[in-house]
Scaffold this motif. Structure first.
Motif, PDB file in Angstrom:
ATOM      1  N   GLN A 106     -14.906   1.451  14.881  1.00 12.83           N
ATOM      2  CA  GLN A 106     -13.967   1.645  15.981  1.00 12.83           C
ATOM      3  C   GLN A 106     -13.010   2.776  15.649  1.00 12.83           C
ATOM      4  OE1 GLN A 106     -12.005  -1.762  17.619  1.00 12.83           O
ATOM      5  NE2 GLN A 106     -13.782  -3.091  17.381  1.00 12.83           N
ATOM      6  N   SER A 107     -12.254   3.172  16.663  1.00 11.66           N
ATOM      7  CA  SER A 107     -11.283   4.232  16.459  1.00 11.66           C
ATOM      8  C   SER A 107     -10.066   3.693  15.716  1.00 11.66           C
ATOM      9  CB  SER A 107     -10.874   4.821  17.803  1.00 11.66           C
ATOM     10  OG  SER A 107     -10.111   5.981  17.623  1.00 11.66           O
ATOM     11  N   LEU A 108      -9.135   4.564  15.431  1.00 11.63           N
ATOM     12  CA  LEU A 108      -7.927   4.179  14.708  1.00 11.63           C
ATOM     13  C   LEU A 108      -6.915   3.569  15.682  1.00 11.63           C
ATOM     14  CD1 LEU A 108      -9.277   6.464  12.946  1.00 11.63           C
ATOM     15  CD2 LEU A 108      -7.006   6.828  12.006  1.00 11.63           C
ATOM     16  N   MET A 109      -6.257   2.524  15.239  1.00 19.61           N
ATOM     17  CA  MET A 109      -5.199   1.909  16.030  1.00 19.61           C
ATOM     18  C   MET A 109      -3.867   2.190  15.337  1.00 19.61           C
ATOM     19  SD  MET A 109      -4.492  -2.091  16.862  1.00 19.61           S
ATOM     20  CE  MET A 109      -3.674  -2.393  15.300  1.00 19.61           C
ATOM     21  N   LEU A 110      -3.001   2.913  16.001  1.00 16.52           N
ATOM     22  CA  LEU A 110      -1.699   3.228  15.417  1.00 16.52           C
ATOM     23  C   LEU A 110      -0.862   1.955  15.328  1.00 16.52           C
ATOM     24  CD1 LEU A 110       0.338   5.369  14.412  1.00 16.52           C
ATOM     25  CD2 LEU A 110       1.088   5.621  16.786  1.00 16.52           C
ATOM     26  N   MET A 111      -0.359   1.682  14.132  1.00 21.44           N
ATOM     27  CA  MET A 111       0.485   0.508  13.936  1.00 21.44           C
ATOM     28  C   MET A 111       1.962   0.881  14.044  1.00 21.44           C
ATOM     29  SD  MET A 111      -1.447  -1.121  10.660  1.00 21.44           S
ATOM     30  CE  MET A 111      -0.351  -2.529  10.563  1.00 21.44           C
ATOM     31  N   ILE A 168       0.866  -1.186   0.000  1.00 17.07           N
ATOM     32  CA  ILE A 168       0.000   0.000   0.000  1.00 17.07           C
ATOM     33  C   ILE A 168       0.900   1.231   0.000  1.00 17.07           C
ATOM     34  CG2 ILE A 168      -1.826   1.250   1.204  1.00 17.07           C
ATOM     35  CD1 ILE A 168      -2.512  -1.406   2.630  1.00 17.07           C
ATOM     36  N   GLU A 169       0.602   2.171  -0.897  1.00 16.09           N
ATOM     37  CA  GLU A 169       1.399   3.391  -0.990  1.00 16.09           C
ATOM     38  C   GLU A 169       0.667   4.574  -0.382  1.00 16.09           C
ATOM     39  OE1 GLU A 169       3.997   2.677  -5.078  1.00 16.09           O
ATOM     40  OE2 GLU A 169       2.457   4.230  -4.997  1.00 16.09           O
ATOM     41  N   CYS A 170       1.428   5.441   0.252  1.00 13.25           N
ATOM     42  CA  CYS A 170       0.886   6.666   0.846  1.00 13.25           C
ATOM     43  C   CYS A 170       1.754   7.829   0.391  1.00 13.25           C
ATOM     44  CB  CYS A 170       0.911   6.555   2.369  1.00 13.25           C
ATOM     45  SG  CYS A 170       0.334   8.020   3.237  1.00 13.25           S
ATOM     46  N   ARG A 171       1.121   8.827  -0.200  1.00 13.37           N
ATOM     47  CA  ARG A 171       1.872   9.978  -0.712  1.00 13.37           C
ATOM     48  C   ARG A 171       1.300  11.288  -0.192  1.00 13.37           C
ATOM     49  NH1 ARG A 171       5.124   8.661  -5.146  1.00 13.37           N
ATOM     50  NH2 ARG A 171       4.711   6.587  -6.001  1.00 13.37           N
ATOM     51  N   SER A 172       2.196  12.176   0.228  1.00 12.83           N
ATOM     52  CA  SER A 172       1.788  13.545   0.525  1.00 12.83           C
ATOM     53  C   SER A 172       1.961  14.331  -0.769  1.00 12.83           C
ATOM     54  CB  SER A 172       2.638  14.133   1.654  1.00 12.83           C
ATOM     55  OG  SER A 172       4.006  14.065   1.344  1.00 12.83           O
ATOM     56  N   LEU A 173       0.866  14.893  -1.273  1.00 12.44           N
ATOM     57  CA  LEU A 173       0.885  15.451  -2.626  1.00 12.44           C
ATOM     58  C   LEU A 173       1.393  16.889  -2.682  1.00 12.44           C
ATOM     59  CD1 LEU A 173      -2.402  14.010  -4.155  1.00 12.44           C
ATOM     60  CD2 LEU A 173      -0.085  13.074  -4.169  1.00 12.44           C
ATOM     61  N   ASP A 174       1.178  17.673  -1.666  1.00 14.36           N
ATOM     62  CA  ASP A 174       1.541  19.083  -1.755  1.00 14.36           C
ATOM     63  C   ASP A 174       2.365  19.547  -0.563  1.00 14.36           C
ATOM     64  OD1 ASP A 174      -1.850  20.222  -0.946  1.00 14.36           O
ATOM     65  OD2 ASP A 174      -0.526  18.757  -0.018  1.00 14.36           O
ATOM     66  N   PHE A 175       2.962  18.618   0.144  1.00 17.16           N
ATOM     67  CA  PHE A 175       3.873  18.995   1.219  1.00 17.16           C
ATOM     68  C   PHE A 175       4.826  17.845   1.471  1.00 17.16           C
ATOM     69  CE2 PHE A 175       2.229  16.543   4.878  1.00 17.16           C
ATOM     70  CZ  PHE A 175       0.995  16.142   4.385  1.00 17.16           C
ATOM     71  N   GLN A 176       5.923  18.163   2.119  1.00 18.54           N
ATOM     72  CA  GLN A 176       6.881  17.128   2.461  1.00 18.54           C
ATOM     73  C   GLN A 176       6.638  16.662   3.892  1.00 18.54           C
ATOM     74  OE1 GLN A 176      10.683  19.057   1.600  1.00 18.54           O
ATOM     75  NE2 GLN A 176      10.718  18.097  -0.417  1.00 18.54           N
ATOM     76  N   ALA A 177       6.762  15.381   4.082  1.00 20.05           N
ATOM     77  CA  ALA A 177       6.458  14.803   5.383  1.00 20.05           C
ATOM     78  C   ALA A 177       7.614  13.925   5.847  1.00 20.05           C
ATOM     79  CB  ALA A 177       5.170  13.983   5.311  1.00 20.05           C
ATOM     80  N   THR A 178       8.331  14.390   6.848  1.00 23.50           N
ATOM     81  CA  THR A 178       9.391  13.557   7.391  1.00 23.50           C
ATOM     82  C   THR A 178       8.805  12.426   8.235  1.00 23.50           C
ATOM     83  OG1 THR A 178       9.597  15.058   9.275  1.00 23.50           O
ATOM     84  CG2 THR A 178      11.103  15.398   7.443  1.00 23.50           C
ATOM     85  N   THR A 179       7.588  12.625   8.675  1.00 22.95           N
ATOM     86  CA  THR A 179       6.945  11.611   9.505  1.00 22.95           C
ATOM     87  C   THR A 179       5.582  11.237   8.933  1.00 22.95           C
ATOM     88  OG1 THR A 179       8.021  12.517  11.471  1.00 22.95           O
ATOM     89  CG2 THR A 179       6.207  10.978  11.832  1.00 22.95           C
ATOM     90  N   MET A 180       5.374   9.953   8.763  1.00 22.56           N
ATOM     91  CA  MET A 180       4.083   9.439   8.339  1.00 22.56           C
ATOM     92  C   MET A 180       3.667   8.352   9.322  1.00 22.56           C
ATOM     93  SD  MET A 180       4.253   9.233   4.184  1.00 22.56           S
ATOM     94  CE  MET A 180       4.349  10.697   3.188  1.00 22.56           C
ATOM     95  N   PHE A 181       2.396   8.074   9.347  1.00 20.59           N
ATOM     96  CA  PHE A 181       1.854   7.109  10.300  1.00 20.59           C
ATOM     97  C   PHE A 181       0.966   6.113   9.570  1.00 20.59           C
ATOM     98  CE2 PHE A 181       3.046   9.587  14.045  1.00 20.59           C
ATOM     99  CZ  PHE A 181       3.126  10.868  13.534  1.00 20.59           C
ATOM    100  N   TRP A 182       0.939   4.898  10.070  1.00 23.19           N
ATOM    101  CA  TRP A 182       0.044   3.864   9.536  1.00 23.19           C
ATOM    102  C   TRP A 182      -0.896   3.397  10.635  1.00 23.19           C
ATOM    103  CZ3 TRP A 182      -0.537   2.735   4.529  1.00 23.19           C
ATOM    104  CH2 TRP A 182       0.468   3.148   3.644  1.00 23.19           C
ATOM    105  N   TYR A 183      -2.185   3.409  10.296  1.00 25.01           N
ATOM    106  CA  TYR A 183      -3.227   3.017  11.240  1.00 25.01           C
ATOM    107  C   TYR A 183      -4.035   1.861  10.657  1.00 25.01           C
ATOM    108  CZ  TYR A 183      -2.526   7.644  13.429  1.00 25.01           C
ATOM    109  OH  TYR A 183      -2.001   8.755  14.044  1.00 25.01           O
ATOM    110  N   ARG A 184      -4.670   1.167  11.568  1.00 25.95           N
ATOM    111  CA  ARG A 184      -5.617   0.131  11.190  1.00 25.95           C
ATOM    112  C   ARG A 184      -6.928   0.453  11.893  1.00 25.95           C
ATOM    113  NH1 ARG A 184      -4.316  -6.368  11.739  1.00 25.95           N
ATOM    114  NH2 ARG A 184      -6.328  -7.079  10.933  1.00 25.95           N
ATOM    115  N   GLN A 185      -8.020   0.265  11.182  1.00 22.53           N
ATOM    116  CA  GLN A 185      -9.315   0.593  11.772  1.00 22.53           C
ATOM    117  C   GLN A 185     -10.281  -0.555  11.551  1.00 22.53           C
ATOM    118  OE1 GLN A 185     -11.572   3.856  10.029  1.00 22.53           O
ATOM    119  NE2 GLN A 185     -12.357   4.453  12.021  1.00 22.53           N
TER     120      GLN A 185
END
Lengths: 116, 116
Positions: free
Chosen positions: B42-47, B21-38
């Motif tokens: 239910q609420s989001l669970m940080l993986m 699965i790919e995740c892209r920030s389209l209009d900003f740079q992100a030194t930190t990204m997060f992956w969650y499972r839901q």
């Protein structure tokens, strides 16, 4: 430890009436507070945030939230609800005194149902 | 607001195969990204927290060898579910954080994974 509580699983309101979705938080440092909305089978959309300054924060789609330090609350409000506001709402907090890698802590979510 | 894309939006795979699965920030740079499972309603669970150019930080109970995370650039993080099993079926959501001490997390639209 940080925590967020959304005491209502569901809020029901008639279209045109004001709505409030409640959120209380616990954090050791300065609270950075956020509201997100999630429509079915979609990711979360950012609504608004409180970092510092004016306690009343205005956000997207006519939503606003009021930071109350003494009550450790950050309730989401809208003066006149729309049927299209029906969705799942999440409150989140981050400890502003942590490093820049501080994690967002989410509440359990509140389903808002706006009836015509 | 900032835009985060996620691809694919939906994937069905056979048990034992791997899915990326790919995740892209389209209009900003992100030194930190997060992956969650839901899980449903239910609420989001940080993986895990994905840091550009370094190893991801996994939450307790999340198998790093099963959920491989790569953050090779400031706009792209990938999550690979290896040897997928039916219990891995879920809604996976990525998030990218803007920079600075008052940073905001923006979320992708999510990926629905079904393992048969």
């Amino acid at each position: 430890a940080q925590s967020v509580a959304q005491p209502e699983d569901q809020v029901n309101v008639a279209e045109g009436n004001p709505l409030t979705v409640k959120c209380t938080y616990s954090v050791s440092g300065n609270p950075y507070l956020f509201w997100y909305v999630q429509y079915p089978n979609r990711g979360l959309q950012f609504l608004l945030k409180y970092i510092t300054g004016d306690n009343l924060v205005k956000g997207s789609y006519g939503f606003e939230a009021e930071f109350n330090k003494s009550q450790t609350s950050f309730h989401l409000k809208k003066p006149s609800a729309l049927v299209s506001d029906s969705a799942l709402y999440f409150c989140a907090v981050r400890d502003g005194d942590s490093s820049n890698t501080g994690k967002l802590i989410f509440g359990q979510g509140t389903t808002l149902q706006v009836k015509p | 607001g900032a835009v985060v894309s996620q691809h694919p939006s939906r994937v069905i795979c056979k048990s034992g195969t791997s899915v990326k699965i790919e995740c892209r920030s389209l209009d900003f740079q992100a030194t930190t990204m997060f992956w969650y499972r839901q899980f449903p309603k239910q609420s989001l669970m940080l993986m895990a927290t994905s840091n550009e150019g370094s190893k991801a930080t996994y939450e307790q109970g999340v198998e790093k060898d099963k959920f491989l995370i790569n953050h090779a650039s400031l706009t792209l993080s990938t999550l690979t579910v290896t040897s997928a099993h039916p219990e891995d079926s879920s809604f996976y959501i990525c998030s990218a954080r803007t920079s600075g001490s008052t940073a905001t997390q923006y979320f992708g639209p999510g990926t629905r994974l079904l393992v048969l």
